[in-house]
Design a protein around this motif. Structure first.
Motif, short mmCIF file in Angstrom:
data_model
loop_
_atom_site.label_atom_id
_atom_site.label_comp_id
_atom_site.label_asym_id
_atom_site.label_seq_id
_atom_site.Cartn_x
_atom_site.Cartn_y
_atom_site.Cartn_z
N CYS A 31 0.83 -1.21 0.00
CA CYS A 31 0.00 0.00 0.00
C CYS A 31 0.86 1.26 0.00
CB CYS A 31 -0.92 0.01 1.22
SG CYS A 31 -2.30 -1.14 1.12
N LEU A 32 1.89 1.27 0.83
CA LEU A 32 2.76 2.44 0.91
C LEU A 32 3.54 2.66 -0.38
CD1 LEU A 32 4.09 2.04 4.58
CD2 LEU A 32 2.39 3.68 3.74
N VAL A 33 3.98 1.57 -1.00
CA VAL A 33 4.70 1.68 -2.27
C VAL A 33 3.78 2.24 -3.35
CG1 VAL A 33 5.76 0.35 -4.14
CG2 VAL A 33 6.37 -0.14 -1.76
N TRP A 34 2.53 1.77 -3.36
CA TRP A 34 1.55 2.26 -4.34
C TRP A 34 1.27 3.76 -4.12
CZ3 TRP A 34 -3.92 3.48 -3.60
CH2 TRP A 34 -4.58 3.74 -4.81
N ILE A 35 1.10 4.15 -2.86
CA ILE A 35 0.86 5.56 -2.54
C ILE A 35 2.04 6.41 -3.00
CG2 ILE A 35 0.59 7.23 -0.66
CD1 ILE A 35 -0.94 5.06 0.88
N ARG A 36 3.25 5.92 -2.80
CA ARG A 36 4.46 6.64 -3.22
C ARG A 36 4.49 6.81 -4.75
NH1 ARG A 36 9.98 3.98 -1.37
NH2 ARG A 36 9.32 2.40 -2.88
N THR A 47 13.34 1.10 4.54
CA THR A 47 14.15 1.15 5.76
C THR A 47 13.56 0.33 6.90
OG1 THR A 47 13.00 3.15 6.52
CG2 THR A 47 14.98 3.45 5.15
N VAL A 48 12.31 -0.11 6.75
CA VAL A 48 11.66 -0.84 7.85
C VAL A 48 11.19 -2.23 7.43
CG1 VAL A 48 10.90 1.29 8.96
CG2 VAL A 48 9.39 0.15 7.33
N MET A 49 11.46 -2.62 6.20
CA MET A 49 10.89 -3.86 5.67
C MET A 49 11.43 -5.12 6.34
SD MET A 49 10.65 -2.95 1.59
CE MET A 49 10.31 -4.64 1.13
N ASP A 50 12.53 -5.00 7.09
CA ASP A 50 13.13 -6.18 7.70
C ASP A 50 12.51 -6.56 9.04
OD1 ASP A 50 14.04 -3.88 8.91
OD2 ASP A 50 16.00 -4.75 9.45
N ARG A 52 8.67 -6.74 11.23
CA ARG A 52 7.21 -6.62 11.19
C ARG A 52 6.70 -5.46 12.04
NH1 ARG A 52 2.78 -8.20 14.03
NH2 ARG A 52 0.94 -8.86 12.82
N GLN A 53 7.22 -5.33 13.26
CA GLN A 53 6.78 -4.28 14.17
C GLN A 53 7.14 -2.90 13.62
OE1 GLN A 53 4.82 -4.72 16.92
NE2 GLN A 53 4.67 -2.49 16.89
N LYS A 54 8.30 -2.80 12.99
CA LYS A 54 8.70 -1.53 12.40
C LYS A 54 7.76 -1.14 11.26
CE LYS A 54 13.67 -1.67 13.44
NZ LYS A 54 15.03 -1.74 12.84
N VAL A 55 7.35 -2.12 10.48
CA VAL A 55 6.41 -1.85 9.39
C VAL A 55 5.09 -1.35 9.95
CG1 VAL A 55 5.05 -2.87 7.51
CG2 VAL A 55 7.45 -3.52 7.81
N LEU A 56 4.61 -2.01 11.01
CA LEU A 56 3.35 -1.62 11.64
C LEU A 56 3.43 -0.18 12.15
CD1 LEU A 56 1.24 -3.93 13.91
CD2 LEU A 56 1.47 -1.53 14.46
N ASP A 57 4.51 0.13 12.86
CA ASP A 57 4.68 1.49 13.40
C ASP A 57 4.82 2.52 12.29
OD1 ASP A 57 4.62 0.42 15.95
OD2 ASP A 57 6.80 0.32 16.14
N PHE A 58 5.59 2.18 11.25
CA PHE A 58 5.82 3.11 10.14
C PHE A 58 4.53 3.37 9.37
CE2 PHE A 58 7.19 4.12 5.78
CZ PHE A 58 8.06 5.16 6.03
N PHE A 59 3.76 2.33 9.14
CA PHE A 59 2.48 2.46 8.44
C PHE A 59 1.55 3.41 9.19
CE2 PHE A 59 -1.87 0.96 7.54
CZ PHE A 59 -1.87 0.95 6.15
#
Length: 211
Positions: A31-36, A47-50, A52-59
Motif C-alpha cells: 500500500c505504501l509503495v503504491w501511494i508513493r 528502511t523498515v521492511m526487515d 514486522r513491528q517496524k512496518v506496523l509502526d511506520f504504516f
C-alpha cells in the motif's frame, strides 16, 4: 490519541492482540509503495521492511495525520471531486487538541471521498481504526479497495498494481424461463409425494368408546 489511551486489559486486550496478529506487513508495504508511486511523495518504506513491528509502526505514523491519504485521493478522483487542501482543516495547529481534531477530520474526508468515488462504505475504515490504531488491517484493506476501484475505470491506462475488481455478470431470463423455474421443487424443500401415516405407532392410540 493512541499513545494517550490506557492499555487494554482482559478480553479487550486479547481481542486487540488478535487484530494486531492479523496485520500483514507485506500488504501494508504494498500500500505504501503504491501511494508513493501515485503521489510522488518520499516514503522510505525500504528502511523498515526487515521487521514486522517496524512496518506496523511506520504504516501508522505515515498515514495517521490524514495528509498523505488526502493527497492520494486528489491524485485519483476527478477534478470536480478534488479535496480543498488549502482549507483550515489542512493547516497545522500548535494546539494539540485542535490538531488532533483536524487530523481526524482529514481521515474522515478521505473515507468520504473514496466512498463518493465508488468504494462501498463497508470496505472503508472507521476513523479510530487508524487514528487510535485499533485496526490497521482495515486501513490497508480500504487503500487496496480504493486502488482496485481506480484501476477498474475505463480511463485507467497504466500498469495494473492491484487484483482485478470483480465485474458484474448480469443474467437475462425470458418470461418462459422464469415460469418454468416455479415448477421446480428444490431438494432442500423436500416433498410430500406419497406421504401417509401408515406404520406410525408412536405413543398410545386414542381409545374411542361408546357411552
Amino acid at each position: 490519541m493512541a499513545n494517550l489511551r490506557a492499555p487494554r486489559a482482559g478480553l479487550a486486550r486479547e481481542q486487540q492482540m488478535k487484530v494486531d496478529n492479523a496485520f500483514d506487513p507485506e500488504e501494508a508495504v504494498k500500500c505504501l509503495v503504491w501511494i508513493r508511486e501515485i503521489t510522488g511523495e518520499n516514503i522510505p518504506v525500504e528502511t523498515v521492511m526487515d521487521d514486522r513491528q517496524k512496518v506496523l509502526d511506520f504504516f501508522y505514523e505515515t498515514l495517521k495525520d490524514g495528509f498523505l491519504l488526502c493527497r492520494l485521493a486528489n491524485c485519483i478522483v476527478p477534478e470536480d471531486m478534488q479535496i480543498k487542501m488549502k482549507s483550515l482543516t489542512f493547516k497545522k495547529s500548535t494546539n494539540e487538541a485542535f490538531e488532533s481534531a483536524r487530523e481526524r477530520s482529514r481521515l474522515e474526508i478521505f473515507c468520504e471521498k473514496i466512498m463518493e468515488f465508488g468504494v462501498p462504505e463497508t470496505l472503508t475504515f472507521q476513523i479510530d481504526s487508524l487514528y487510535e490504531r485499533t485496526n490497521l488491517v482495515q486501513v490497508y484493506c480500504a487503500i487496496r479497495n480504493f486502488g482496485m476501484e481506480a484501476e477498474s475505470r475505463p480511463s485507467f491506462t497504466g500498469e495494473r498494481f492491484w487484483p482485478k475488481k470483480a465485474e458484474e455478470n448480469k443474467r437475462e431470463f425470458t418470461e418462459e424461463q422464469l415460469k418454468a423455474s416455479k415448477s421446480v421443487i428444490g431438494l432442500q424443500m423436500g416433498t410430500n409425494k406419497g406421504a401417509s401415516q401408515s406404520g406410525m405407532t408412536f405413543g398410545k392410540q386414542r381409545m374411542i368408546t361408546e357411552k
